[in-house]
Design a protein around this motif. Sequence first.
Motif, mmCIF file in Angstrom:
data_model
loop_
_atom_site.group_PDB
_atom_site.id
_atom_site.type_symbol
_atom_site.label_atom_id
_atom_site.label_comp_id
_atom_site.label_asym_id
_atom_site.label_seq_id
_atom_site.Cartn_x
_atom_site.Cartn_y
_atom_site.Cartn_z
ATOM 1 N N ASP A 149 1.972 5.895 -11.864
ATOM 2 C CA ASP A 149 0.648 6.502 -11.672
ATOM 3 C C ASP A 149 -0.421 5.916 -12.586
ATOM 4 O OD1 ASP A 149 1.518 8.165 -9.639
ATOM 5 O OD2 ASP A 149 2.034 9.788 -11.016
ATOM 6 N N ARG A 198 2.151 2.711 -5.729
ATOM 7 C CA ARG A 198 2.170 3.732 -6.771
ATOM 8 C C ARG A 198 3.573 3.865 -7.367
ATOM 9 N NH1 ARG A 198 -1.424 7.615 -8.385
ATOM 10 N NH2 ARG A 198 -2.778 7.190 -6.639
ATOM 11 N N SER A 199 4.601 3.783 -6.541
ATOM 12 C CA SER A 199 5.969 3.898 -7.060
ATOM 13 C C SER A 199 6.374 2.651 -7.840
ATOM 14 C CB SER A 199 6.957 4.156 -5.928
ATOM 15 O OG SER A 199 7.042 3.038 -5.064
ATOM 16 N N LYS A 232 -0.634 2.975 -14.349
ATOM 17 C CA LYS A 232 -0.995 1.581 -14.073
ATOM 18 C C LYS A 232 -1.693 1.442 -12.732
ATOM 19 C CE LYS A 232 2.612 -0.630 -16.773
ATOM 20 N NZ LYS A 232 3.853 -1.412 -16.694
ATOM 21 N N TYR A 233 -1.219 2.188 -11.739
ATOM 22 C CA TYR A 233 -1.844 2.111 -10.421
ATOM 23 C C TYR A 233 -3.305 2.542 -10.488
ATOM 24 C CZ TYR A 233 -2.839 2.827 -5.510
ATOM 25 O OH TYR A 233 -3.419 2.776 -4.274
ATOM 26 N N GLU A 234 -3.590 3.646 -11.147
ATOM 27 C CA GLU A 234 -4.975 4.111 -11.273
ATOM 28 C C GLU A 234 -5.830 3.102 -12.033
ATOM 29 O OE1 GLU A 234 -6.356 6.525 -9.646
ATOM 30 O OE2 GLU A 234 -4.425 7.047 -8.769
ATOM 31 N N ILE A 292 -4.404 -4.216 -3.687
ATOM 32 C CA ILE A 292 -4.674 -2.833 -4.099
ATOM 33 C C ILE A 292 -6.069 -2.530 -3.571
ATOM 34 C CG2 ILE A 292 -5.073 -1.283 -6.043
ATOM 35 C CD1 ILE A 292 -2.232 -2.074 -6.059
ATOM 36 N N GLN A 300 0.822 -1.210 0.000
ATOM 37 C CA GLN A 300 0.000 0.000 0.000
ATOM 38 C C GLN A 300 0.854 1.257 0.000
ATOM 39 O OE1 GLN A 300 -3.287 0.221 -0.472
ATOM 40 N NE2 GLN A 300 -3.091 -1.959 -0.813
ATOM 41 N N ASP A 322 4.016 1.447 -1.160
ATOM 42 C CA ASP A 322 4.920 1.474 -2.305
ATOM 43 C C ASP A 322 4.256 1.211 -3.654
ATOM 44 O OD1 ASP A 322 7.008 1.876 -0.522
ATOM 45 O OD2 ASP A 322 7.381 -0.264 -0.312
ATOM 46 N N TYR A 374 4.168 0.521 -9.604
ATOM 47 C CA TYR A 374 3.402 0.435 -10.842
ATOM 48 C C TYR A 374 3.458 1.703 -11.679
ATOM 49 C CZ TYR A 374 1.288 -3.823 -8.991
ATOM 50 O OH TYR A 374 1.090 -5.082 -8.507
#
Length: 57
Positions: free
Chosen positions: A30, A25-26, A32-34, A55, A21, A23, A28
């Motif tokens: 921005d 965003r760093s 891919k994370y979204e 996620i 949780q 790490d 994947y």
Amino acid sequence: MADVGRFATQGRYVNDVAELQRDARSIYGDGKYERLVGLKRAWDPDNVFRLNQNIRP
């Protein structure tokens, strides 16, 4: 790690991250994370599959 860092490639193995949780965003990025958050909201809004590297929806 400092000695072998120059031989490493960019990226991380997701299943080896203790605090996904923090790490995620760093790892994947921005975009891919979204996208992953959107998929999680669409397919698992109740977060049933949370015992893996999760996620949050």
